[in-house]
Design a protein around this motif. Structure first.
Motif, PDB file in Angstrom:
ATOM      1  N   ALA A  47       0.810  -1.216   0.000  1.00  0.00           N
ATOM      2  CA  ALA A  47       0.000   0.000   0.000  1.00  0.00           C
ATOM      3  C   ALA A  47       0.842   1.265   0.000  1.00  0.00           C
ATOM      4  CB  ALA A  47      -0.920   0.005   1.217  1.00  0.00           C
ATOM      5  N   TYR A 100       3.287   2.126   2.461  1.00  0.00           N
ATOM      6  CA  TYR A 100       3.805   2.565   3.748  1.00  0.00           C
ATOM      7  C   TYR A 100       5.285   2.183   3.885  1.00  0.00           C
ATOM      8  CZ  TYR A 100      -0.921   3.354   5.627  1.00  0.00           C
ATOM      9  OH  TYR A 100      -2.208   3.810   5.855  1.00  0.00           O
ATOM     10  N   ARG A 151      -1.621   7.581   2.331  1.00  0.00           N
ATOM     11  CA  ARG A 151      -1.966   6.175   2.136  1.00  0.00           C
ATOM     12  C   ARG A 151      -3.363   5.869   2.674  1.00  0.00           C
ATOM     13  NH1 ARG A 151       2.427   7.004   0.122  1.00  0.00           N
ATOM     14  NH2 ARG A 151       0.910   7.791  -1.363  1.00  0.00           N
ATOM     15  N   MET A 152      -3.729   6.446   3.809  1.00  0.00           N
ATOM     16  CA  MET A 152      -5.062   6.211   4.346  1.00  0.00           C
ATOM     17  C   MET A 152      -6.130   6.795   3.426  1.00  0.00           C
ATOM     18  SD  MET A 152      -4.944   6.416   8.508  1.00  0.00           S
ATOM     19  CE  MET A 152      -4.218   8.052   8.608  1.00  0.00           C
ATOM     20  N   ARG A 153      -5.896   7.993   2.943  1.00  0.00           N
ATOM     21  CA  ARG A 153      -6.901   8.620   2.094  1.00  0.00           C
ATOM     22  C   ARG A 153      -7.016   7.899   0.752  1.00  0.00           C
ATOM     23  NH1 ARG A 153      -5.699  14.875   2.047  1.00  0.00           N
ATOM     24  NH2 ARG A 153      -7.857  14.980   1.283  1.00  0.00           N
ATOM     25  N   GLU A 154      -5.898   7.388   0.238  1.00  0.00           N
ATOM     26  CA  GLU A 154      -5.936   6.639  -1.023  1.00  0.00           C
ATOM     27  C   GLU A 154      -6.662   5.306  -0.874  1.00  0.00           C
ATOM     28  OE1 GLU A 154      -1.895   6.234  -2.145  1.00  0.00           O
ATOM     29  OE2 GLU A 154      -1.636   8.338  -2.706  1.00  0.00           O
ATOM     30  N   THR A 155      -6.560   4.699   0.321  1.00  0.00           N
ATOM     31  CA  THR A 155      -7.172   3.381   0.525  1.00  0.00           C
ATOM     32  C   THR A 155      -8.521   3.471   1.217  1.00  0.00           C
ATOM     33  OG1 THR A 155      -6.023   3.053   2.652  1.00  0.00           O
ATOM     34  CG2 THR A 155      -4.895   2.288   0.647  1.00  0.00           C
ATOM     35  N   HIS A 169     -12.214   3.334   1.921  1.00  0.00           N
ATOM     36  CA  HIS A 169     -13.252   2.594   1.217  1.00  0.00           C
ATOM     37  C   HIS A 169     -14.350   2.203   2.203  1.00  0.00           C
ATOM     38  CE1 HIS A 169     -10.606  -0.516   2.921  1.00  0.00           C
ATOM     39  NE2 HIS A 169     -11.658  -1.313   2.912  1.00  0.00           N
ATOM     40  N   VAL A 185      -9.778   1.821   6.117  1.00  0.00           N
ATOM     41  CA  VAL A 185      -8.519   2.138   5.431  1.00  0.00           C
ATOM     42  C   VAL A 185      -7.542   0.983   5.641  1.00  0.00           C
ATOM     43  CG1 VAL A 185      -8.757   4.646   5.683  1.00  0.00           C
ATOM     44  CG2 VAL A 185      -7.600   3.325   7.479  1.00  0.00           C
ATOM     45  N   ILE A 186      -6.520   0.927   4.800  1.00  0.00           N
ATOM     46  CA  ILE A 186      -5.357   0.094   5.082  1.00  0.00           C
ATOM     47  C   ILE A 186      -4.428   0.918   5.965  1.00  0.00           C
ATOM     48  CG2 ILE A 186      -3.321  -1.034   4.115  1.00  0.00           C
ATOM     49  CD1 ILE A 186      -4.933  -1.634   1.617  1.00  0.00           C
ATOM     50  N   ARG A 242      -6.556  -4.623   6.301  1.00  0.00           N
ATOM     51  CA  ARG A 242      -7.101  -4.066   5.063  1.00  0.00           C
ATOM     52  C   ARG A 242      -8.345  -3.232   5.316  1.00  0.00           C
ATOM     53  NH1 ARG A 242      -5.880  -5.374   0.095  1.00  0.00           N
ATOM     54  NH2 ARG A 242      -4.765  -7.248   0.789  1.00  0.00           N
ATOM     55  N   HIS A 243      -9.079  -3.547   6.383  1.00  0.00           N
ATOM     56  CA  HIS A 243     -10.344  -2.863   6.669  1.00  0.00           C
ATOM     57  C   HIS A 243     -10.305  -2.245   8.072  1.00  0.00           C
ATOM     58  CE1 HIS A 243     -11.829  -4.880   3.093  1.00  0.00           C
ATOM     59  NE2 HIS A 243     -11.606  -6.063   3.639  1.00  0.00           N
TER      60      HIS A 243
END
Length: 438
Positions: A90, A92, A155-159, A161, A258-259, A291-292
């Motif tokens: 992801a 990081y 990374r949090m904002r990109e993942t 969901h 988020v991841i 992942r969640h």
């Protein structure tokens, strides 16, 4: 009865005080899983690793760092290996184990040994020295934290969901919060506060204060109304734990996920240097990553431990007792505490960074998507309160070395995190005002 698996046996031997036996068990385990020559097993005495064992070992002359979780009811440290790969994919900055074994009761991870300090150790050195905000060392530490927070935020904002309640509930990060409030074996639905609350605090004496110590039984302590440094709070410790048990569930904080690492406080971060001398931070020990990961929980532990849980009062209460003071009085159900602990220059700068780079943009994204619960402040506050009170026993005279002074400071901060001021402001109300998207 057969002997317990070696990792579990080593844990029990170490916690019972038999370090030589634990060392022998670890030597046998590492030899079995690595099929290499093992020597020089040494277990670290580590105030930050409250629920795991770690140390160093030689394999065919190459030095490694080993670790495994020693928390009750948790024998799945191997998941950390897969979590590290997930975080790396992801984007990081994360250290990936070189060797992993996942057999039940024999879980252990081995990393190639680094000579880099943990970021927590570097920060502790700055705070022991009382470094001011404008020193080059503090500025470098703050910039390194900003750089990591910027990456983590991206990374949090990109993942970000939507996840189902079942996916959110299955994430190991929940073990840091609600899952510690009840006994899953006896009460899998979590209908009553028990767990660590009962084991740490129920049926025990609570001693708070400095030169004069207030002694409360558990009923008085759980029902007391707190006034801290002149600010009165609207909830008791008992009410906060009851509320957290009900509130910290996916139905309340979902569906945003988020991841994320979930536990990336600075004792789980390496401080290293790039070839050009620039300071870099790299995460490790992602035992609670996933992942969640519920978006509202992803940075709670990191925020509390990097900012509010230090310097000293959580991990090194003897030092806190030397450096700080606390006076306590109790009458008519009101517990009045005055203490002189403050964040200091470094922690204050870390708080500003968390607010600016992590919390404000994340909450704005949740608000824009319609995923921000109306009571998000209560949920985050309750999770913050769980961090110091459930990580280990925050009671004077218990096994973690807390004194009446450190317990008074720690509980005051925990109550301020979880409750709301009846009137006025404190550092937590100012933080929530700074990050609110509304």
């Amino acid at each position: 009865m057969s002997a317990p698996p070696l990792a579990r046996l080593a844990r029990d031997q170490y916690l019972s005080g038999d370090e030589p036996a634990a060392t022998r068990s670890l030597t046998e385990l590492i030899r079995d899983i690595s099929d290499r020559e093992v020597a020089g097993v040494a277990i670290n005495r580590d105030v930050y690793s409250l629920n795991s064992l770690n140390g160093t070992v030689d394999l065919d002359g190459e030095r490694f760092f080993f670790k495994f979780h020693a928390e009750e009811g948790e024998d799945d440290t191997i998941q950390e290996y897969y979590n590290a790969e997930l975080l790396q994919a992801a984007g990081y900055p994360v250290d990936v184990p070189a060797l992993a074994n996942g057999e039940p009761g024999r879980q252990i991870l081995l990393y190639r040994l680094r000579r880099d300090p943990r970021f927590s150790d570097l920060c502790r050195g700055l705070e022991v020295d009382g470094a001011a905000a404008d020193t080059p060392e503090v500025r470098e530490a703050v910039q390194a934290q900003r750089d990591l927070d910027a990456v983590s935020s991206a990374r949090m904002r990109e993942t970000l969901h939507s996840a189902t309640a079942a996916e959110l509930a299955a994430e190991p990060v929940n073990r840091l919060f609600r899952d510690r409030l009840f006994d899953p074996a006896d009460d899998p639905a979590g209908t009553a506060v028990a767990g660590r609350v009962a084991r740490f605090y129920r049926g025990k004496e609570h001693r708070l204060g400095g030169a004069r110590t207030v002694i409360l039984d558990d009923a008085e302590f759980f029902a007391a109304r707190w006034v801290v440094n002149g600010v009165e709070y609207d909830r008791t410790v008992g009410e906060l734990f009851d509320e957290a048990l009900v509130a910290l569930v996916p139905e309340r904080y979902g569906p945003a996920a988020v991841i994320a690492h979930g536990d990336a406080h600075n004792a789980n971060v390496w401080f290293e240097r790039a070839d050009d001398g620039r300071a870099l931070l790299t995460q490790f020990d992602p035992a609670f990553a996933g992942r969640h990961v519920p978006a509202l929980l992803a940075e709670v532990k990191t925020t509390f431990h990097n900012v509010f849980a230090h310097p000293f009062w959580l991990y090194e209460p003897a030092i806190a007792t030397e450096r700080y003071s606390a006076s306590v009085s109790y009458a008519d159900g009101r517990l009045v505490v005055d203490h002189d602990h403050d964040l200091g220059a470094l922690r204050g700068a870390f708080l500003d960074t968390k607010a600016e780079l992590i919390w404000r943009p994340l909450l704005a994204d949740l608000h824009e998507r319609g995923w921000l619960p109306a009571d998000w402040r209560r949920l985050v506050r309750l999770a913050l309160m769980c961090c110091p009170t459930l990580v280990h026993e925050l009671r004077a005279g218990g096994p973690t070395g807390h004194t009446p002074v450190s317990a008074a400071i720690g509980w005051s901060i925990a109550v301020a995190a979880g409750a709301e001021p009846v009137a006025g402001d404190d550092v937590f109300t100012e933080f929530f005002a700074a990050v609110s998207p509304e």
